[in-house]
Design a protein around this motif. Structure first.
Motif, PDB file in Angstrom:
ATOM      1  N   GLY A  31      14.143 -13.049  20.971  1.00 13.10           N
ATOM      2  CA  GLY A  31      14.483 -14.411  20.567  1.00 13.10           C
ATOM      3  C   GLY A  31      15.627 -14.955  21.412  1.00 13.10           C
ATOM      4  O   GLY A  31      16.261 -14.212  22.186  1.00 13.10           O
ATOM      5  N   LYS A  32      15.866 -16.239  21.292  1.00 17.66           N
ATOM      6  CA  LYS A  32      17.025 -16.893  21.932  1.00 17.66           C
ATOM      7  C   LYS A  32      17.397 -18.007  20.968  1.00 17.66           C
ATOM      8  O   LYS A  32      17.195 -19.201  21.239  1.00 17.66           O
ATOM      9  N   ASN A  33      17.940 -17.586  19.829  1.00 27.78           N
ATOM     10  CA  ASN A  33      17.953 -18.476  18.668  1.00 27.78           C
ATOM     11  C   ASN A  33      19.073 -19.505  18.710  1.00 27.78           C
ATOM     12  O   ASN A  33      20.221 -19.180  18.987  1.00 27.78           O
ATOM     13  N   PRO A  34      18.732 -20.761  18.390  1.00 28.18           N
ATOM     14  CA  PRO A  34      19.731 -21.823  18.406  1.00 28.18           C
ATOM     15  C   PRO A  34      20.352 -22.077  17.027  1.00 28.18           C
ATOM     16  O   PRO A  34      19.686 -21.900  16.008  1.00 28.18           O
ATOM     17  N   THR A  35      21.604 -22.504  17.032  1.00 29.44           N
ATOM     18  CA  THR A  35      22.192 -23.151  15.857  1.00 29.44           C
ATOM     19  C   THR A  35      22.571 -24.566  16.283  1.00 29.44           C
ATOM     20  O   THR A  35      23.380 -24.741  17.213  1.00 29.44           O
ATOM     21  N   ILE A  36      21.999 -25.543  15.619  1.00 33.03           N
ATOM     22  CA  ILE A  36      22.334 -26.949  15.900  1.00 33.03           C
ATOM     23  C   ILE A  36      23.497 -27.325  14.993  1.00 33.03           C
ATOM     24  O   ILE A  36      23.449 -27.101  13.782  1.00 33.03           O
ATOM     25  N   VAL A  37      24.546 -27.887  15.603  1.00 33.31           N
ATOM     26  CA  VAL A  37      25.717 -28.279  14.815  1.00 33.31           C
ATOM     27  C   VAL A  37      25.883 -29.791  14.948  1.00 33.31           C
ATOM     28  O   VAL A  37      26.156 -30.298  16.047  1.00 33.31           O
ATOM     29  N   LEU A  38      25.708 -30.513  13.844  1.00 27.15           N
ATOM     30  CA  LEU A  38      25.806 -31.973  13.881  1.00 27.15           C
ATOM     31  C   LEU A  38      27.186 -32.420  13.402  1.00 27.15           C
ATOM     32  O   LEU A  38      27.885 -31.684  12.687  1.00 27.15           O
ATOM     33  N   SER A  39      27.539 -33.661  13.764  1.00 25.80           N
ATOM     34  CA  SER A  39      28.907 -34.125  13.512  1.00 25.80           C
ATOM     35  C   SER A  39      29.219 -34.255  12.024  1.00 25.80           C
ATOM     36  O   SER A  39      30.380 -34.257  11.640  1.00 25.80           O
TER      37      SER A  39
ATOM     38  N   ALA B  73      21.153 -19.481  29.005  1.00 29.25           N
ATOM     39  CA  ALA B  73      20.610 -20.310  27.921  1.00 29.25           C
ATOM     40  C   ALA B  73      19.135 -20.016  27.675  1.00 29.25           C
ATOM     41  O   ALA B  73      18.554 -20.527  26.724  1.00 29.25           O
ATOM     42  N   ARG B  74      18.526 -19.199  28.540  1.00 28.12           N
ATOM     43  CA  ARG B  74      17.071 -19.025  28.447  1.00 28.12           C
ATOM     44  C   ARG B  74      16.641 -17.593  28.154  1.00 28.12           C
ATOM     45  O   ARG B  74      15.611 -17.369  27.528  1.00 28.12           O
TER      46      ARG B  74
ATOM     47  N   PHE C 244      21.134 -35.732  17.418  1.00 29.03           N
ATOM     48  CA  PHE C 244      20.204 -34.796  16.780  1.00 29.03           C
ATOM     49  C   PHE C 244      18.923 -34.626  17.600  1.00 29.03           C
ATOM     50  O   PHE C 244      18.451 -33.503  17.805  1.00 29.03           O
ATOM     51  N   GLU C 245      18.372 -35.734  18.073  1.00 27.07           N
ATOM     52  CA  GLU C 245      17.115 -35.661  18.842  1.00 27.07           C
ATOM     53  C   GLU C 245      17.291 -34.776  20.071  1.00 27.07           C
ATOM     54  O   GLU C 245      16.437 -33.954  20.391  1.00 27.07           O
ATOM     55  N   ASP C 246      18.400 -34.993  20.767  1.00 25.33           N
ATOM     56  CA  ASP C 246      18.674 -34.211  21.972  1.00 25.33           C
ATOM     57  C   ASP C 246      18.850 -32.722  21.611  1.00 25.33           C
ATOM     58  O   ASP C 246      18.323 -31.829  22.286  1.00 25.33           O
ATOM     59  N   ALA C 247      19.551 -32.477  20.515  1.00 23.75           N
ATOM     60  CA  ALA C 247      19.799 -31.090  20.094  1.00 23.75           C
ATOM     61  C   ALA C 247      18.485 -30.395  19.753  1.00 23.75           C
ATOM     62  O   ALA C 247      18.248 -29.237  20.143  1.00 23.75           O
ATOM     63  N   LEU C 248      17.611 -31.098  19.062  1.00 22.91           N
ATOM     64  CA  LEU C 248      16.329 -30.507  18.675  1.00 22.91           C
ATOM     65  C   LEU C 248      15.465 -30.229  19.907  1.00 22.91           C
ATOM     66  O   LEU C 248      14.797 -29.188  19.995  1.00 22.91           O
ATOM     67  N   ARG C 249      15.526 -31.148  20.843  1.00 26.71           N
ATOM     68  CA  ARG C 249      14.753 -30.962  22.085  1.00 26.71           C
ATOM     69  C   ARG C 249      15.236 -29.700  22.808  1.00 26.71           C
ATOM     70  O   ARG C 249      14.434 -28.851  23.221  1.00 26.71           O
ATOM     71  N   ILE C 250      16.564 -29.548  22.919  1.00 26.74           N
ATOM     72  CA  ILE C 250      17.119 -28.364  23.601  1.00 26.74           C
ATOM     73  C   ILE C 250      16.757 -27.091  22.818  1.00 26.74           C
ATOM     74  O   ILE C 250      16.361 -26.073  23.394  1.00 26.74           O
ATOM     75  N   ALA C 251      16.877 -27.172  21.500  1.00 29.87           N
ATOM     76  CA  ALA C 251      16.593 -25.994  20.660  1.00 29.87           C
ATOM     77  C   ALA C 251      15.162 -25.504  20.876  1.00 29.87           C
ATOM     78  O   ALA C 251      14.906 -24.302  20.962  1.00 29.87           O
ATOM     79  N   ASN C 252      14.230 -26.446  20.975  1.00 32.04           N
ATOM     80  CA  ASN C 252      12.809 -26.068  21.091  1.00 32.04           C
ATOM     81  C   ASN C 252      12.392 -25.711  22.516  1.00 32.04           C
ATOM     82  O   ASN C 252      11.334 -25.091  22.713  1.00 32.04           O
ATOM     83  N   ASP C 253      13.218 -26.073  23.482  1.00 34.70           N
ATOM     84  CA  ASP C 253      12.807 -25.960  24.892  1.00 34.70           C
ATOM     85  C   ASP C 253      13.009 -24.553  25.457  1.00 34.70           C
ATOM     86  O   ASP C 253      13.720 -24.343  26.445  1.00 34.70           O
ATOM     87  N   ILE C 254      12.435 -23.573  24.806  1.00 34.29           N
ATOM     88  CA  ILE C 254      12.474 -22.184  25.299  1.00 34.29           C
ATOM     89  C   ILE C 254      11.155 -21.511  24.906  1.00 34.29           C
ATOM     90  O   ILE C 254      10.472 -21.977  24.000  1.00 34.29           O
ATOM     91  N   PRO C 255      10.834 -20.401  25.567  1.00 34.74           N
ATOM     92  CA  PRO C 255       9.560 -19.749  25.224  1.00 34.74           C
ATOM     93  C   PRO C 255       9.596 -19.001  23.885  1.00 34.74           C
ATOM     94  O   PRO C 255       8.564 -18.593  23.393  1.00 34.74           O
ATOM     95  N   PHE C 256      10.809 -18.785  23.348  1.00 29.98           N
ATOM     96  CA  PHE C 256      10.920 -18.015  22.095  1.00 29.98           C
ATOM     97  C   PHE C 256      10.861 -18.930  20.866  1.00 29.98           C
ATOM     98  O   PHE C 256      11.123 -20.126  20.963  1.00 29.98           O
ATOM     99  N   GLY C 257      10.608 -18.344  19.711  1.00 28.60           N
ATOM    100  CA  GLY C 257      10.595 -19.127  18.474  1.00 28.60           C
ATOM    101  C   GLY C 257      10.839 -18.262  17.253  1.00 28.60           C
ATOM    102  O   GLY C 257      10.116 -18.356  16.275  1.00 28.60           O
TER     103      GLY C 257
END
Ligand code: NAP
Length: 480
Positions: free
Chosen positions: A250-258, A379-380, A396-409
């Motif tokens: 995995g390459k797991n993201p945590t999205i942190v919003l303001s 990052a990958r 948020f949109e940008d964060a979600l795009r970055i979070a999903n933009d990897i081969p792992f899930g």
């Protein structure tokens, strides 16, 4: 020095060769010696499992459950010893080991209870006086190949559902931490599980893995480990049309919003990135932070990380143990060097720890790189160590795009108080395990576990989903 034998057909089996199970916090300490199994041991184990199958699969499922309940009691009666063994062989802190052993006990009890359910399907027929239903049947002999990072929980969450469904098994544990899985097998033995139902062969993954997928009685393989080995196993197993389940990297993201609860978000990110030395498959390795709080958040992460105490996990007050072995330590250091080249010096950490007791183990500082961009290697690629890449997102949109933009899930997390964002995240994240205002790591056993994309293949593990991998339906139409 204790010698831990393999377990085939209800007997503890010795061999000519052994290998050391060393403490990664103190490599002078040999936790135990394990008999190095050969291909012939795997073949004998698979044959024994095949012979044990008719009797075990014909036992009423609640009776199979009774064995698992007994094994859970045995594990519980030795809770402290087994937990300490885990810290000594894998390096995680003693509280982390206790949490994992508790989880293995709970997993045994949960699946023991499934023996009283083992629900099938009853559906109304379109035809008069026809009763139709589907019952669960075992699939046969199953190979279980497990990694070192959860050396008890992962074997437990494969072994218990496999047995309750009426299958017989061959367990191949990770060479870096075989003792915790051995303890589960020992508990099954002491609980009186009939001979041949559970078999255990430790030794080289390359040799034993090949023997396992080639063993004639084998019907299925459940594997947790790296993508590379998972892919190799998949090719071999598919050629024989074995049922296969793969849980991998995995390459797991945590999205942190303001709008997050700031201090909780810092704590959750640090916890998920660094506890267990970052060696959880669900660990956070990318923190994707909204622009407006980015600088403040990075500063807070760095400050909190500086307070973490690295050391021997047997000692009180230690937050982070060592890397599991020399190879993993070298991987961590290699990626830290790549990170330095890609985005400059880390904001904290970046070194192997040395001096005094550190010289005896594989200790490394928890490390944070800031201003990491999505195309960078750090990052990958999965590192599987205490190295966090912090990334900037416009919104948020940008964060979600970055979070999903990897081969792992595998897993993904969001820190926010905005309910709409939470549901957007649940809807659109491409990972299989989601957490909200919690660390990305720290799942329980009652729900399906597993990822998407390159992280996983096949039916999910744990919870009710586990039954789908370890059983088949037999469908019946009955005219009365
Ligand atoms: P690994 O090197 O792939 O090893 C996993 C298991 O496979 C070990 O028992 C290993 O034996 C065995 N093995 C090695 N070569 C084999 C072969 N040719 N055929 C069959 N089996 C073989 O992984 P690891 O280093 O132990 O674990 C770390 C990896 O596991 C990370 O990538 C992590 O993300 C992943 N992981 C995923 C999950 C999840 O649920 N998705 C959970 C935990 C870990 P030896 O130890 O003898 O080499």
């Amino acid at each position: 020095m204790t010698l831990f034998a393999n377990y085939v057909n209800g007997e503890w089996v010795s061999g000519r060769e052994t290998f050391d199970n060393r403490n990664p916090a103190n490599t002078d300490e040999v936790v135990g010696q394990f008999v190095k199994g050969r291909s012939s041991d795997v073949a004998a184990a698979a044959d024994a499992a095949q012979r044990a199958l008719p009797e075990w699969s014909n036992l009423p499922a609640p009776a199979r459950g009774a064995y698992l309940f007994r094994a859970a009691e045995i594990l519980e009666s030795r809770f402290d010893e087994i937990s300490a063994d885990m810290t000594r062989e894998e390096g995680k802190t003693l509280p982390e080991s206790k949490g994992e052993v508790r989880r293995s006990i709970n997993i045994f009890r949960y699946f023991a209870g499934e023996g009283s359910r083992l629900f099938g399907i009853l559906a109304p027929s379109e035809r008069a006086r026809v009763q139709m239903f589907a019952v669960r049947k075992p699939i046969g002999v199953v190979g279980l190949v497990t990694p070192w990072n959860f050396p008890s929980a992962i074997p437990a969450w494969k072994l218990a559902p496999a047995l309750i469904c009426g299958n017989t098994v061959v367990v191949k544990p990770a060479s870096a931490a075989p003792l915790s899985a051995w303890r589960l097998v020992e508990a099954c033995h002491q609980a009186g599980v009939p001979k041949g139902v559970v078999n255990f062969v430790a030794g080289s993954g390359g040799e034993l893995g090949a023997a396992l997928v080639e063993a004639a009685p084998l019907k299925a393989v459940s594997f947790t480990g790296s993508c590379e080995i998972g892919q190799w196993l998949h090719e071999r197993a598919s050629a024989r049309r074995l049922r296969i389940q793969l849980e991998m990297g995995g390459k797991n993201p945590t999205i942190v919003l303001s709008d997050c609860d700031f201090s909780a978000a810092v704590e959750n990110t640090v916890n998920a990135a660094f506890f267990s030395t970052g060696q959880k498959c669900t660990a956070t390795s990318r923190a994707i932070v909204e622009e407006s709080i980015y600088d403040k958040f990075v500063d807070a992460l760095v400050e909190r990380t500086r307070k973490l105490k690295v050391g021997n996990g047997m000692e009180a007050g230690i937050d982070i143990g060592p890397a599991v072995d020399q190879g993993q330590l070298e991987t961590d250091l290699k990626y830290i060097e790549i990170g330095r080249k890609e985005c400059g010096a880390p904001r904290v950490g970046g070194h192997r720890l040395s001096g005094g007791a550190f010289d005896k183990g594989y200790f490394i500082e928890p490390t944070i790189f800031a201003d990491v961009t999505p195309s960078m290697t750090i990052a990958r690629e999965e590192i599987f160590g205490p190295v966090l890449a912090v990334m900037r997102a416009r919104d948020f949109e940008d964060a979600l795009r970055i979070a999903n933009d990897i081969p792992f899930g595998l897993s993904a997390s969001i820190q926010t108080t905005n309910l709409s964002r939470v549901f957007e995240f649940i809807q659109r994240s491409e990972a299989g395990l989601l957490t909200v205002n919690l660390p990305s790591a720290g799942v329980e056993y009652q729900l399906p576990f597993g990822g998407t994309k390159d992280s996983s293949f096949g039916p999910k593990e744990q919870g009710p989903a586990a039954m789908d991998f370890y059983s088949d339906y037999k469908t019946v139409y009955l005219k009365y």
